[in-house]
Design a protein around this motif. Sequence first.
Motif, PDB file in Angstrom:
ATOM      1  N   LEU A  78     -12.603   3.067   8.206  1.00 48.12           N
ATOM      2  CA  LEU A  78     -12.914   3.871   7.028  1.00 48.12           C
ATOM      3  C   LEU A  78     -11.717   4.719   6.631  1.00 48.12           C
ATOM      4  O   LEU A  78     -11.405   4.866   5.451  1.00 48.12           O
ATOM      5  N   ALA A  79     -11.053   5.285   7.652  1.00 45.76           N
ATOM      6  CA  ALA A  79      -9.901   6.139   7.366  1.00 45.76           C
ATOM      7  C   ALA A  79      -8.814   5.350   6.653  1.00 45.76           C
ATOM      8  O   ALA A  79      -8.155   5.861   5.743  1.00 45.76           O
ATOM      9  N   GLN A  80      -8.604   4.098   7.049  1.00 41.34           N
ATOM     10  CA  GLN A  80      -7.595   3.267   6.387  1.00 41.34           C
ATOM     11  C   GLN A  80      -7.958   3.008   4.934  1.00 41.34           C
ATOM     12  O   GLN A  80      -7.097   2.982   4.058  1.00 41.34           O
ATOM     13  N   SER A  81      -9.257   2.813   4.663  1.00 35.79           N
ATOM     14  CA  SER A  81      -9.687   2.630   3.276  1.00 35.79           C
ATOM     15  C   SER A  81      -9.341   3.861   2.451  1.00 35.79           C
ATOM     16  O   SER A  81      -8.897   3.775   1.305  1.00 35.79           O
ATOM     17  N   PHE A  82      -9.547   5.027   3.056  1.00 39.19           N
ATOM     18  CA  PHE A  82      -9.267   6.287   2.377  1.00 39.19           C
ATOM     19  C   PHE A  82      -7.782   6.399   2.031  1.00 39.19           C
ATOM     20  O   PHE A  82      -7.419   6.730   0.898  1.00 39.19           O
ATOM     21  N   VAL A  83      -6.901   6.108   3.004  1.00 34.38           N
ATOM     22  CA  VAL A  83      -5.488   6.414   2.806  1.00 34.38           C
ATOM     23  C   VAL A  83      -4.795   5.460   1.846  1.00 34.38           C
ATOM     24  O   VAL A  83      -3.881   5.876   1.130  1.00 34.38           O
ATOM     25  N   HIS A  84      -5.170   4.178   1.797  1.00 36.65           N
ATOM     26  CA  HIS A  84      -4.434   3.257   0.936  1.00 36.65           C
ATOM     27  C   HIS A  84      -4.572   3.634  -0.529  1.00 36.65           C
ATOM     28  O   HIS A  84      -3.582   3.704  -1.262  1.00 36.65           O
ATOM     29  N   GLN A  85      -5.806   3.861  -0.980  1.00 32.93           N
ATOM     30  CA  GLN A  85      -6.000   4.267  -2.371  1.00 32.93           C
ATOM     31  C   GLN A  85      -5.332   5.603  -2.635  1.00 32.93           C
ATOM     32  O   GLN A  85      -4.680   5.801  -3.661  1.00 32.93           O
ATOM     33  N   ASN A  86      -5.511   6.537  -1.716  1.00 27.50           N
ATOM     34  CA  ASN A  86      -4.961   7.866  -1.917  1.00 27.50           C
ATOM     35  C   ASN A  86      -3.442   7.843  -1.975  1.00 27.50           C
ATOM     36  O   ASN A  86      -2.816   8.523  -2.790  1.00 27.50           O
ATOM     37  N   ARG A  87      -2.815   7.062  -1.090  1.00 25.85           N
ATOM     38  CA  ARG A  87      -1.362   7.079  -0.983  1.00 25.85           C
ATOM     39  C   ARG A  87      -0.690   6.500  -2.223  1.00 25.85           C
ATOM     40  O   ARG A  87       0.320   7.034  -2.682  1.00 25.85           O
ATOM     41  N   ILE A  88      -1.221   5.429  -2.781  1.00 24.03           N
ATOM     42  CA  ILE A  88      -0.539   4.822  -3.922  1.00 24.03           C
ATOM     43  C   ILE A  88      -0.691   5.711  -5.156  1.00 24.03           C
ATOM     44  O   ILE A  88       0.240   5.867  -5.955  1.00 24.03           O
ATOM     45  N   ARG A  89      -1.838   6.370  -5.300  1.00 21.81           N
ATOM     46  CA  ARG A  89      -2.051   7.228  -6.459  1.00 21.81           C
ATOM     47  C   ARG A  89      -1.271   8.533  -6.318  1.00 21.81           C
ATOM     48  O   ARG A  89      -0.737   9.040  -7.296  1.00 21.81           O
ATOM     49  N   GLN A  90      -1.219   9.042  -5.090  1.00 18.19           N
ATOM     50  CA  GLN A  90      -0.454  10.267  -4.879  1.00 18.19           C
ATOM     51  C   GLN A  90       1.039   9.994  -5.039  1.00 18.19           C
ATOM     52  O   GLN A  90       1.790  10.839  -5.544  1.00 18.19           O
ATOM     53  N   MET A 146      -6.464  -7.878  -4.023  1.00 21.99           N
ATOM     54  CA  MET A 146      -6.768  -8.075  -2.606  1.00 21.99           C
ATOM     55  C   MET A 146      -8.000  -7.270  -2.213  1.00 21.99           C
ATOM     56  O   MET A 146      -8.271  -6.228  -2.802  1.00 21.99           O
ATOM     57  N   ASP A 147      -8.703  -7.763  -1.199  1.00 16.44           N
ATOM     58  CA  ASP A 147      -9.757  -6.937  -0.625  1.00 16.44           C
ATOM     59  C   ASP A 147      -9.145  -5.980   0.388  1.00 16.44           C
ATOM     60  O   ASP A 147      -7.953  -6.044   0.690  1.00 16.44           O
ATOM     61  N   HIS A 148      -9.983  -5.084   0.916  1.00 19.86           N
ATOM     62  CA  HIS A 148      -9.479  -4.025   1.799  1.00 19.86           C
ATOM     63  C   HIS A 148      -8.732  -4.598   2.999  1.00 19.86           C
ATOM     64  O   HIS A 148      -7.639  -4.121   3.346  1.00 19.86           O
ATOM     65  N   LYS A 149      -9.315  -5.593   3.658  1.00 21.69           N
ATOM     66  CA  LYS A 149      -8.688  -6.131   4.863  1.00 21.69           C
ATOM     67  C   LYS A 149      -7.344  -6.776   4.555  1.00 21.69           C
ATOM     68  O   LYS A 149      -6.399  -6.671   5.347  1.00 21.69           O
ATOM     69  N   ALA A 150      -7.234  -7.431   3.415  1.00 22.27           N
ATOM     70  CA  ALA A 150      -5.966  -8.068   3.044  1.00 22.27           C
ATOM     71  C   ALA A 150      -4.895  -7.027   2.749  1.00 22.27           C
ATOM     72  O   ALA A 150      -3.717  -7.225   3.070  1.00 22.27           O
ATOM     73  N   ILE A 151      -5.293  -5.911   2.139  1.00 22.15           N
ATOM     74  CA  ILE A 151      -4.321  -4.841   1.875  1.00 22.15           C
ATOM     75  C   ILE A 151      -3.745  -4.318   3.168  1.00 22.15           C
ATOM     76  O   ILE A 151      -2.528  -4.161   3.323  1.00 22.15           O
ATOM     77  N   GLU A 152      -4.598  -4.066   4.153  1.00 19.83           N
ATOM     78  CA  GLU A 152      -4.133  -3.558   5.441  1.00 19.83           C
ATOM     79  C   GLU A 152      -3.231  -4.587   6.137  1.00 19.83           C
ATOM     80  O   GLU A 152      -2.209  -4.236   6.731  1.00 19.83           O
ATOM     81  N   ARG A 153      -3.560  -5.850   6.021  1.00 25.35           N
ATOM     82  CA  ARG A 153      -2.812  -6.892   6.720  1.00 25.35           C
ATOM     83  C   ARG A 153      -1.488  -7.223   6.030  1.00 25.35           C
ATOM     84  O   ARG A 153      -0.467  -7.404   6.696  1.00 25.35           O
ATOM     85  N   ASP A 154      -1.494  -7.285   4.695  1.00 24.52           N
ATOM     86  CA  ASP A 154      -0.349  -7.842   3.976  1.00 24.52           C
ATOM     87  C   ASP A 154       0.443  -6.844   3.136  1.00 24.52           C
ATOM     88  O   ASP A 154       1.572  -7.144   2.747  1.00 24.52           O
ATOM     89  N   LEU A 155      -0.133  -5.677   2.846  1.00 25.16           N
ATOM     90  CA  LEU A 155       0.498  -4.803   1.850  1.00 25.16           C
ATOM     91  C   LEU A 155       0.646  -3.359   2.311  1.00 25.16           C
ATOM     92  O   LEU A 155       1.235  -2.543   1.603  1.00 25.16           O
ATOM     93  N   SER A 156       0.158  -3.040   3.478  1.00 24.85           N
ATOM     94  CA  SER A 156       0.165  -1.653   3.917  1.00 24.85           C
ATOM     95  C   SER A 156       1.572  -1.079   3.988  1.00 24.85           C
ATOM     96  O   SER A 156       1.794   0.103   3.730  1.00 24.85           O
ATOM     97  N   ASP A 157       2.547  -1.916   4.344  1.00 23.85           N
ATOM     98  CA  ASP A 157       3.934  -1.433   4.424  1.00 23.85           C
ATOM     99  C   ASP A 157       4.461  -1.037   3.057  1.00 23.85           C
ATOM    100  O   ASP A 157       5.195  -0.051   2.913  1.00 23.85           O
ATOM    101  N   LYS A 158       4.091  -1.788   2.012  1.00 27.33           N
ATOM    102  CA  LYS A 158       4.563  -1.458   0.664  1.00 27.33           C
ATOM    103  C   LYS A 158       3.949  -0.148   0.181  1.00 27.33           C
ATOM    104  O   LYS A 158       4.617   0.654  -0.485  1.00 27.33           O
ATOM    105  N   VAL A 159       2.674   0.090   0.502  1.00 26.75           N
ATOM    106  CA  VAL A 159       2.036   1.353   0.152  1.00 26.75           C
ATOM    107  C   VAL A 159       2.776   2.507   0.826  1.00 26.75           C
ATOM    108  O   VAL A 159       3.045   3.542   0.214  1.00 26.75           O
ATOM    109  N   SER A 160       3.135   2.315   2.093  1.00 27.13           N
ATOM    110  CA  SER A 160       3.867   3.355   2.816  1.00 27.13           C
ATOM    111  C   SER A 160       5.251   3.575   2.219  1.00 27.13           C
ATOM    112  O   SER A 160       5.715   4.717   2.109  1.00 27.13           O
ATOM    113  N   MET A 161       5.933   2.506   1.827  1.00 22.25           N
ATOM    114  CA  MET A 161       7.235   2.648   1.173  1.00 22.25           C
ATOM    115  C   MET A 161       7.119   3.525  -0.071  1.00 22.25           C
ATOM    116  O   MET A 161       7.904   4.451  -0.283  1.00 22.25           O
TER     117      MET A 161
END
Length: 430
Positions: A267-279, A342-357
């Motif tokens: 759940l926490a990962q779902s929270f941070v991906h949306q929040n991080r890209i918008r922030q 992408m769905d949530h699991k795909a974002i964490e698997r394939d795109l999480s690094d780009k969100v962090s960048m």
Amino acid sequence: MDFAIPQELEDYYAELVAFIEAEIEPLQHEGDNNRFFDHRREDARTDWHRDGLPNEEWEALLREATRRADAAGHWRFSAPKEYGGKDGSNLWMAVIRDRFAQRGLGLHNDLQNEHSIVGNFPFVAMFDQWGTQAQRQEFITGGFERERRVAFGLTEPDHGSDATHMDTVAVRETRDGIDGWRIDGSKMWITGMHVATHVALFARTGGEDGDAKGITCFLVPNPSEGLEIDEYVWTFNMPTDHARFFLKGVWVPDSAILGEEGRGLSLAQSFVHQNRIRQAASSLGAAQYCVEESVRYARHRKPFGEALAKNQAIQFPLVELATQCEMLRLLIYKTAWDMDRMDHKAIERDLSDKVSMCNYWANRLVCEAADRAMQVHGGIGYSREKPFEHIYRHHRRYRITEGAEEIQMRKVAAYLFGYLGPRRETFADL
């Protein structure tokens, strides 16, 4: 490959601008409301006699702005249509947040309180994906009706970035014939506890220290017997609503669990991906604002009879910042566009690094841009007559919160070197 902003998005943004000019700007300038945005802003926003919490008049003004935005159909834009929203995409939210921040400080969008007339609702996605029907009704519908407000209770005094070594523990306990959980521990930097009706509280229910599994999310009412708020920690930028609290025998029933037992960090990962890209988009917009204000000032300011802008010592640092803004904007928009596919699991698997960048670089960039704006403007830039000190002090926090930049760089490194993500197969023989 088409990099054009969709025309329907341009049309909607024009609608937002018209709404800001007709409804929000007059409200900001009504009476003495502008004290929350001019040189008095920090003092006006802070109730120094109430633990440094936000001034109630300030929060009432924010509520009125969002009420008007909701009535006009904008506030819930990013929420699903079934909850009165417009299914606003990550790309559209990124563009809107970027452009809002480029407008400068104002009631239309004020990041210090995570306020915007186009709201960001990561909790809606959490409840929509993992909540029961009763929880969705209570917390999504109730949230939009302002009957429910949920704080995010992950961080602890002794464990910030590493949530897997969590000291807060929940054990099974039956009370009055009802199966439930007793929770003991402590939390820190839990934003919004002064107005929250509940806190989404993460506690270890199984596994060992360091395990990602075995952590469960509980919806704990606020107040609850045994939940003791110790203080609201004063910060670099005031006011504060960041609570430190203790849990001493707090009890909740099984129905308080959000999602699956032991899978709370998902759940926490779902929270941070949306929040991080918008922030990240908001930080980018604030950086662009600092650059543009500096350019305008340098063209008008004429020390020794010549425009300040003619000096390469002024030009070159702003050129570097402007170039970084352009490059980062492309990465943020592209990443948001990919997230929408992408769905949530795909974002964490394939795109999480780009969100962090996007996030760590945007937050670093806005601090550099605000610092440069102060330097270009000289003494007036350092004063509170200009907003640059406020932008710096506010956005400096995001290099620590939303995942410290070192933690985000660590995630990028894990994907780059194939310890996580799609490149794992590339280094499988190692």
